[in-house]
Design a protein around this motif. Sequence first.
Motif, PDB file in Angstrom:
ATOM      1  N   ILE A 175      26.381  46.559  54.901  1.00 43.06           N
ATOM      2  CA  ILE A 175      25.524  45.481  55.133  1.00 43.06           C
ATOM      3  C   ILE A 175      26.270  44.800  56.635  1.00 43.06           C
ATOM      4  O   ILE A 175      27.339  45.332  56.035  1.00 43.06           O
ATOM      5  CB  ILE A 175      25.626  44.648  53.798  1.00 43.06           C
ATOM      6  N   ASP A 176      25.963  44.168  56.923  1.00 40.81           N
ATOM      7  CA  ASP A 176      26.641  43.486  57.853  1.00 40.81           C
ATOM      8  C   ASP A 176      27.083  41.876  57.202  1.00 40.81           C
ATOM      9  O   ASP A 176      25.665  41.462  56.621  1.00 40.81           O
ATOM     10  CB  ASP A 176      25.313  42.739  59.520  1.00 40.81           C
ATOM     11  N   VAL A 177      28.221  41.528  57.287  1.00 42.41           N
ATOM     12  CA  VAL A 177      28.595  39.827  57.186  1.00 42.41           C
ATOM     13  C   VAL A 177      28.945  39.405  58.132  1.00 42.41           C
ATOM     14  O   VAL A 177      29.553  40.194  58.884  1.00 42.41           O
ATOM     15  CB  VAL A 177      29.315  40.325  55.555  1.00 42.41           C
ATOM     16  N   ALA A 178      28.918  38.412  58.299  1.00 45.48           N
ATOM     17  CA  ALA A 178      29.107  37.749  59.183  1.00 45.48           C
ATOM     18  C   ALA A 178      31.019  36.418  59.075  1.00 45.48           C
ATOM     19  O   ALA A 178      30.850  35.512  58.770  1.00 45.48           O
ATOM     20  CB  ALA A 178      27.914  36.012  59.310  1.00 45.48           C
TER      21      ALA A 178
ATOM     22  N   PRO B  11      34.125  38.584  59.919  1.00 44.68           N
ATOM     23  CA  PRO B  11      35.943  40.290  59.742  1.00 44.68           C
ATOM     24  C   PRO B  11      36.443  40.146  58.698  1.00 44.68           C
ATOM     25  O   PRO B  11      37.161  41.397  59.162  1.00 44.68           O
ATOM     26  CB  PRO B  11      36.522  39.792  60.862  1.00 44.68           C
ATOM     27  N   ASP B  12      36.449  39.696  58.041  1.00 42.96           N
ATOM     28  CA  ASP B  12      37.652  39.829  56.250  1.00 42.96           C
ATOM     29  C   ASP B  12      35.926  40.291  55.640  1.00 42.96           C
ATOM     30  O   ASP B  12      37.351  40.551  53.964  1.00 42.96           O
ATOM     31  CB  ASP B  12      38.126  38.573  56.152  1.00 42.96           C
ATOM     32  N   ILE B  13      35.401  40.640  55.403  1.00 45.31           N
ATOM     33  CA  ILE B  13      34.739  40.879  54.090  1.00 45.31           C
ATOM     34  C   ILE B  13      33.470  42.413  54.567  1.00 45.31           C
ATOM     35  O   ILE B  13      33.308  42.505  56.122  1.00 45.31           O
ATOM     36  CB  ILE B  13      33.525  40.300  54.311  1.00 45.31           C
ATOM     37  N   ALA B  14      33.180  43.697  54.237  1.00 44.47           N
ATOM     38  CA  ALA B  14      32.914  44.704  54.439  1.00 44.47           C
ATOM     39  C   ALA B  14      32.106  44.687  53.304  1.00 44.47           C
ATOM     40  O   ALA B  14      32.722  44.709  51.982  1.00 44.47           O
ATOM     41  CB  ALA B  14      33.823  45.512  54.194  1.00 44.47           C
ATOM     42  N   ALA B  15      30.462  45.387  52.987  1.00 43.08           N
ATOM     43  CA  ALA B  15      29.606  45.037  52.918  1.00 43.08           C
ATOM     44  C   ALA B  15      28.734  46.549  52.601  1.00 43.08           C
ATOM     45  O   ALA B  15      28.532  47.232  53.734  1.00 43.08           O
ATOM     46  CB  ALA B  15      28.846  44.068  52.190  1.00 43.08           C
ATOM     47  N   VAL B  16      28.667  47.367  51.249  1.00 39.75           N
ATOM     48  CA  VAL B  16      27.739  48.908  51.333  1.00 39.75           C
ATOM     49  C   VAL B  16      26.871  48.350  50.225  1.00 39.75           C
ATOM     50  O   VAL B  16      27.192  47.702  48.806  1.00 39.75           O
ATOM     51  CB  VAL B  16      28.311  49.637  51.443  1.00 39.75           C
ATOM     52  N   VAL B  17      25.372  48.858  49.976  1.00 39.79           N
ATOM     53  CA  VAL B  17      24.961  48.874  48.948  1.00 39.79           C
ATOM     54  C   VAL B  17      24.734  50.493  48.584  1.00 39.79           C
ATOM     55  O   VAL B  17      24.035  51.311  49.821  1.00 39.79           O
ATOM     56  CB  VAL B  17      23.741  48.952  49.670  1.00 39.79           C
ATOM     57  N   LEU B  18      25.383  51.284  47.476  1.00 37.73           N
ATOM     58  CA  LEU B  18      25.392  52.558  47.151  1.00 37.73           C
ATOM     59  C   LEU B  18      24.145  52.910  46.275  1.00 37.73           C
ATOM     60  O   LEU B  18      23.474  52.462  45.148  1.00 37.73           O
ATOM     61  CB  LEU B  18      26.543  52.793  46.623  1.00 37.73           C
ATOM     62  N   PHE B  19      23.153  54.043  47.433  1.00 43.34           N
ATOM     63  CA  PHE B  19      22.044  54.092  46.434  1.00 43.34           C
ATOM     64  C   PHE B  19      21.966  55.227  44.753  1.00 43.34           C
ATOM     65  O   PHE B  19      22.176  56.017  45.280  1.00 43.34           O
ATOM     66  CB  PHE B  19      21.188  54.415  47.939  1.00 43.34           C
ATOM     67  N   THR B  20      22.573  54.517  43.840  1.00 41.66           N
ATOM     68  CA  THR B  20      23.155  55.032  42.716  1.00 41.66           C
ATOM     69  C   THR B  20      22.125  55.075  41.623  1.00 41.66           C
ATOM     70  O   THR B  20      21.729  53.340  41.707  1.00 41.66           O
ATOM     71  CB  THR B  20      24.589  55.454  42.442  1.00 41.66           C
ATOM     72  N   PRO B  21      21.710  54.990  40.928  1.00 48.30           N
ATOM     73  CA  PRO B  21      20.639  54.320  39.366  1.00 48.30           C
ATOM     74  C   PRO B  21      20.943  53.959  38.608  1.00 48.30           C
ATOM     75  O   PRO B  21      22.617  54.339  38.171  1.00 48.30           O
ATOM     76  CB  PRO B  21      20.292  55.966  38.441  1.00 48.30           C
ATOM     77  N   PRO B  22      21.518  52.020  39.403  1.00 42.91           N
ATOM     78  CA  PRO B  22      20.770  51.767  39.811  1.00 42.91           C
ATOM     79  C   PRO B  22      22.177  51.694  40.745  1.00 42.91           C
ATOM     80  O   PRO B  22      22.802  51.499  40.630  1.00 42.91           O
ATOM     81  CB  PRO B  22      20.535  50.396  38.223  1.00 42.91           C
TER      82      PRO B  22
END
Length: 65
Positions: free
Chosen positions: A14-17, A19-30
């Motif tokens: 996931i792009d975040v505006a 440089p100090d933040i990184a984000a990701v979605v893990l497609f696990t249930p849920p």
Amino acid sequence: MIWVNKTPFPHKHIDVASPDIAAVVLFTPPPTFAVSVYIPPEGDLDGIRTLEHALEAIRHAYQWV
């Protein structure tokens, strides 16, 4: 930085505006929204503003999940 092993966890960066933040979605249930944030050590009001900006960037990124 967030490292994800693609084999057990399909994911999407996931792009975040910031440089100090990184984000990701893990497609696990849920599905899981994972965020890594660097907040530099600052005192008083500057530290609060930095934290507020980081939280706003995370809220904005989360709406795309």
